[in-house]
Design a protein around this motif. Structure first.
Motif, PDB file in Angstrom:
ATOM      1  N   PRO A 114      13.635   9.189 -10.579  1.00  0.00           N
ATOM      2  CA  PRO A 114      12.518  10.078 -11.105  1.00  0.00           C
ATOM      3  C   PRO A 114      12.368  10.861  -9.673  1.00  0.00           C
ATOM      4  CG  PRO A 114      11.864   8.374 -11.959  1.00  0.00           C
ATOM      5  CD  PRO A 114      13.038   7.701 -10.879  1.00  0.00           C
ATOM      6  N   ARG A 115      12.611  11.817  -9.697  1.00  0.00           N
ATOM      7  CA  ARG A 115      12.983  12.795  -8.741  1.00  0.00           C
ATOM      8  C   ARG A 115      13.200  12.319  -6.757  1.00  0.00           C
ATOM      9  NH1 ARG A 115       8.347  18.082  -7.166  1.00  0.00           N
ATOM     10  NH2 ARG A 115       9.570  18.915  -6.228  1.00  0.00           N
ATOM     11  N   ALA A 116      13.706  11.532  -7.255  1.00  0.00           N
ATOM     12  CA  ALA A 116      14.697  10.734  -5.966  1.00  0.00           C
ATOM     13  C   ALA A 116      14.290  12.033  -4.647  1.00  0.00           C
ATOM     14  CB  ALA A 116      16.103  10.133  -5.314  1.00  0.00           C
ATOM     15  N   GLU A 117      13.775  11.601  -3.699  1.00  0.00           N
ATOM     16  CA  GLU A 117      13.360  12.415  -2.581  1.00  0.00           C
ATOM     17  C   GLU A 117      13.820  12.341  -0.955  1.00  0.00           C
ATOM     18  OE1 GLU A 117      11.132  15.875  -2.135  1.00  0.00           O
ATOM     19  OE2 GLU A 117      12.030  14.708  -4.573  1.00  0.00           O
ATOM     20  N   GLU A 118      13.461  11.049  -0.347  1.00  0.00           N
ATOM     21  CA  GLU A 118      14.132  10.661   0.522  1.00  0.00           C
ATOM     22  C   GLU A 118      14.830   9.681   0.245  1.00  0.00           C
ATOM     23  OE1 GLU A 118      12.296  11.632   4.358  1.00  0.00           O
ATOM     24  OE2 GLU A 118      11.532  14.018   3.716  1.00  0.00           O
ATOM     25  N   THR A 119      15.247   8.861   2.297  1.00  0.00           N
ATOM     26  CA  THR A 119      15.683   7.070   1.477  1.00  0.00           C
ATOM     27  C   THR A 119      15.397   7.044   2.828  1.00  0.00           C
ATOM     28  OG1 THR A 119      17.995   7.755   2.584  1.00  0.00           O
ATOM     29  CG2 THR A 119      17.299   8.257  -0.362  1.00  0.00           C
ATOM     30  N   VAL A 120      15.762   5.693   3.262  1.00  0.00           N
ATOM     31  CA  VAL A 120      16.050   5.221   4.278  1.00  0.00           C
ATOM     32  C   VAL A 120      16.345   4.010   4.043  1.00  0.00           C
ATOM     33  CG1 VAL A 120      13.486   3.905   4.356  1.00  0.00           C
ATOM     34  CG2 VAL A 120      14.103   4.070   6.426  1.00  0.00           C
ATOM     35  N   SER A 162       8.492  11.690   2.729  1.00  0.00           N
ATOM     36  CA  SER A 162       9.264  10.710   3.678  1.00  0.00           C
ATOM     37  C   SER A 162       8.842   9.352   4.421  1.00  0.00           C
ATOM     38  CB  SER A 162       9.044  11.465   4.811  1.00  0.00           C
ATOM     39  OG  SER A 162       7.572  11.675   5.255  1.00  0.00           O
ATOM     40  N   MET A 163       9.151   8.502   4.598  1.00  0.00           N
ATOM     41  CA  MET A 163       9.428   7.171   4.472  1.00  0.00           C
ATOM     42  C   MET A 163       9.871   7.050   5.940  1.00  0.00           C
ATOM     43  SD  MET A 163      10.685   5.408   0.763  1.00  0.00           S
ATOM     44  CE  MET A 163      12.576   5.823   1.154  1.00  0.00           C
ATOM     45  N   MET A 164       9.342   5.490   6.661  1.00  0.00           N
ATOM     46  CA  MET A 164       9.989   5.352   7.616  1.00  0.00           C
ATOM     47  C   MET A 164       9.551   3.650   7.574  1.00  0.00           C
ATOM     48  SD  MET A 164       7.512   8.504   9.276  1.00  0.00           S
ATOM     49  CE  MET A 164       7.056   8.167   7.312  1.00  0.00           C
ATOM     50  N   LEU A 165       9.925   3.105   8.200  1.00  0.00           N
ATOM     51  CA  LEU A 165       9.865   1.728   8.474  1.00  0.00           C
ATOM     52  C   LEU A 165       9.381   1.065  10.247  1.00  0.00           C
ATOM     53  CD1 LEU A 165      13.343  -0.142   6.638  1.00  0.00           C
ATOM     54  CD2 LEU A 165      11.284  -0.282   6.216  1.00  0.00           C
ATOM     55  N   THR A 166       8.607  -0.360   9.899  1.00  0.00           N
ATOM     56  CA  THR A 166       7.889  -0.594  10.988  1.00  0.00           C
ATOM     57  C   THR A 166       9.185  -1.035  12.106  1.00  0.00           C
ATOM     58  OG1 THR A 166       7.408  -1.749  10.062  1.00  0.00           O
ATOM     59  CG2 THR A 166       5.622  -0.481  10.418  1.00  0.00           C
ATOM     60  N   PRO A 167       9.408  -1.222  13.338  1.00  0.00           N
ATOM     61  CA  PRO A 167      10.668  -1.809  13.836  1.00  0.00           C
ATOM     62  C   PRO A 167      10.643  -3.612  13.618  1.00  0.00           C
ATOM     63  CG  PRO A 167       9.297  -0.728  15.494  1.00  0.00           C
ATOM     64  CD  PRO A 167       8.765  -0.442  14.221  1.00  0.00           C
ATOM     65  N   ASN A 168       9.901  -3.928  12.553  1.00  0.00           N
ATOM     66  CA  ASN A 168      10.063  -5.245  12.509  1.00  0.00           C
ATOM     67  C   ASN A 168      10.132  -5.010  10.761  1.00  0.00           C
ATOM     68  OD1 ASN A 168       7.826  -4.867  10.728  1.00  0.00           O
ATOM     69  ND2 ASN A 168       6.798  -6.144  11.610  1.00  0.00           N
ATOM     70  N   GLU A 169      10.829  -3.966  10.341  1.00  0.00           N
ATOM     71  CA  GLU A 169      10.794  -3.226   8.803  1.00  0.00           C
ATOM     72  C   GLU A 169       9.722  -4.516   7.588  1.00  0.00           C
ATOM     73  OE1 GLU A 169      15.039  -3.813   7.847  1.00  0.00           O
ATOM     74  OE2 GLU A 169      15.402  -3.183   9.521  1.00  0.00           O
ATOM     75  N   GLY A 170       8.382  -4.458   8.423  1.00  0.00           N
ATOM     76  CA  GLY A 170       7.599  -5.684   7.616  1.00  0.00           C
ATOM     77  C   GLY A 170       6.807  -4.513   6.305  1.00  0.00           C
ATOM     78  N   THR A 171       6.377  -3.340   7.732  1.00  0.00           N
ATOM     79  CA  THR A 171       5.761  -1.885   6.710  1.00  0.00           C
ATOM     80  C   THR A 171       6.503  -1.191   6.609  1.00  0.00           C
ATOM     81  OG1 THR A 171       3.628  -2.636   7.380  1.00  0.00           O
ATOM     82  CG2 THR A 171       3.547  -0.767   7.090  1.00  0.00           C
ATOM     83  N   LEU A 172       6.328  -0.403   5.149  1.00  0.00           N
ATOM     84  CA  LEU A 172       7.276   0.966   4.790  1.00  0.00           C
ATOM     85  C   LEU A 172       5.927   2.281   4.831  1.00  0.00           C
ATOM     86  CD1 LEU A 172       9.610   2.928   4.127  1.00  0.00           C
ATOM     87  CD2 LEU A 172       8.940   1.930   1.195  1.00  0.00           C
ATOM     88  N   VAL A 173       6.192   2.776   5.669  1.00  0.00           N
ATOM     89  CA  VAL A 173       4.982   4.135   5.771  1.00  0.00           C
ATOM     90  C   VAL A 173       5.551   5.294   4.755  1.00  0.00           C
ATOM     91  CG1 VAL A 173       3.467   5.449   6.944  1.00  0.00           C
ATOM     92  CG2 VAL A 173       4.261   3.628   8.018  1.00  0.00           C
ATOM     93  N   VAL A 174       4.977   5.892   3.863  1.00  0.00           N
ATOM     94  CA  VAL A 174       5.493   6.939   2.831  1.00  0.00           C
ATOM     95  C   VAL A 174       4.266   7.973   3.266  1.00  0.00           C
ATOM     96  CG1 VAL A 174       5.515   7.686   0.652  1.00  0.00           C
ATOM     97  CG2 VAL A 174       6.173   4.732   1.192  1.00  0.00           C
ATOM     98  N   SER A 175       4.756   9.015   3.582  1.00  0.00           N
ATOM     99  CA  SER A 175       4.183  10.633   3.024  1.00  0.00           C
ATOM    100  C   SER A 175       3.989  10.436   1.554  1.00  0.00           C
ATOM    101  CB  SER A 175       4.462  11.424   4.148  1.00  0.00           C
ATOM    102  OG  SER A 175       5.851  12.123   3.633  1.00  0.00           O
ATOM    103  N   LEU A 176       2.730  11.461   1.340  1.00  0.00           N
ATOM    104  CA  LEU A 176       2.600  11.624  -0.035  1.00  0.00           C
ATOM    105  C   LEU A 176       1.888  13.067   0.037  1.00  0.00           C
ATOM    106  CD1 LEU A 176      -0.140   8.606  -0.985  1.00  0.00           C
ATOM    107  CD2 LEU A 176       2.678   8.690  -1.429  1.00  0.00           C
ATOM    108  N   ARG A 177       2.729  13.748  -1.029  1.00  0.00           N
ATOM    109  CA  ARG A 177       3.021  15.143  -0.589  1.00  0.00           C
ATOM    110  C   ARG A 177       1.397  15.861  -1.338  1.00  0.00           C
ATOM    111  NH1 ARG A 177       7.034  17.988   2.303  1.00  0.00           N
ATOM    112  NH2 ARG A 177       6.205  19.898   0.971  1.00  0.00           N
TER     113      ARG A 177
END
Length: 189
Positions: free
Chosen positions: A71-77, A120-135
């Motif tokens: 549903p309304r795909a915005e971004e990928t990582v 928008s989404m960002m993975l931390t270097p160890n990929e243990g956390t996905l950070v997501v901006s909320l509009r």
């Protein structure tokens, strides 16, 4: 791309020439965000209208796969290993995890609720956390534990209840996220 499907532009920075490619032939789709893999060989294209993500060969534009019902795909990582793809589903207020090694490529597990209008989404270097901006409002970020596949409560970033979230970026070491937000300006976030 008018009513003929979704397109994206490929710009050669050496001579500024532009080539247009089709990311989805279906009318009613719109390319919203493109993410290349680390090796630069594959593109993932989120379509916020058309509710899909497509994958294409970066050099030729040849399609690899299409994932529907996002549903309304915005971004990928993509993960650094290239085995997983995360998709922000703004229309579902969630993120979705895609197994890139399965045949066919498929969304795995349930959508993970993260808060209002993920972008928008960002993975931390160890990929243990996905950070997501909320509009949505109030302006917030969401943090997802990628092993437990669960989101922590959103972290508010706007000082006012009427603030709207915008975009975010992460420092290379993953220690800081820098996020923008709009105060009292509905419709701009």
């Amino acid at each position: 791309a008018g009513g003929n499907g979704a397109q994206y532009a490929v710009i050669d920075t050496r001579d500024h020439s532009v080539t247009y490619r089709t990311s989805s032939p279906d009318a009613g789709t719109r390319s919203h965000a493109i993410t290349p893999t680390l090796d630069g060989e594959t593109l993932y294209i989120a379509h916020d209208t058309g509710n899909r993500v497509t994958s294409a060969n970066a050099e030729s534009g040849a399609p690899n796969f299409t994932l529907l019902n996002i549903p309304r795909a915005e971004e990928t990582v993509a993960s650094r290993s290239g085995e997983l793809l995360w998709v922000s589903a703004r229309g579902g207020n969630a993120v979705m995890r895609v197994d890139l090694t399965s045949n066919p490529v498929a969304v795995v597990g349930d959508p993970i609720p993260v808060g209002s209008q993920p972008e928008s989404m960002m993975l931390t270097p160890n990929e243990g956390t996905l950070v997501v901006s909320l509009r949505g409002s109030p302006a917030s970020l969401s943090f997802v534990d990628t092993l437990a596949l669960a989101a922590f409560p959103p972290v508010r970033i706007g000082p006012q209840d009427t603030s709207f979230g915008d975009l975010a970026v992460m420092s290379q070491n993953g220690h800081f996220v820098y996020a923008t937000y709009d105060n009292n300006i509905p419709g701009t976030g």
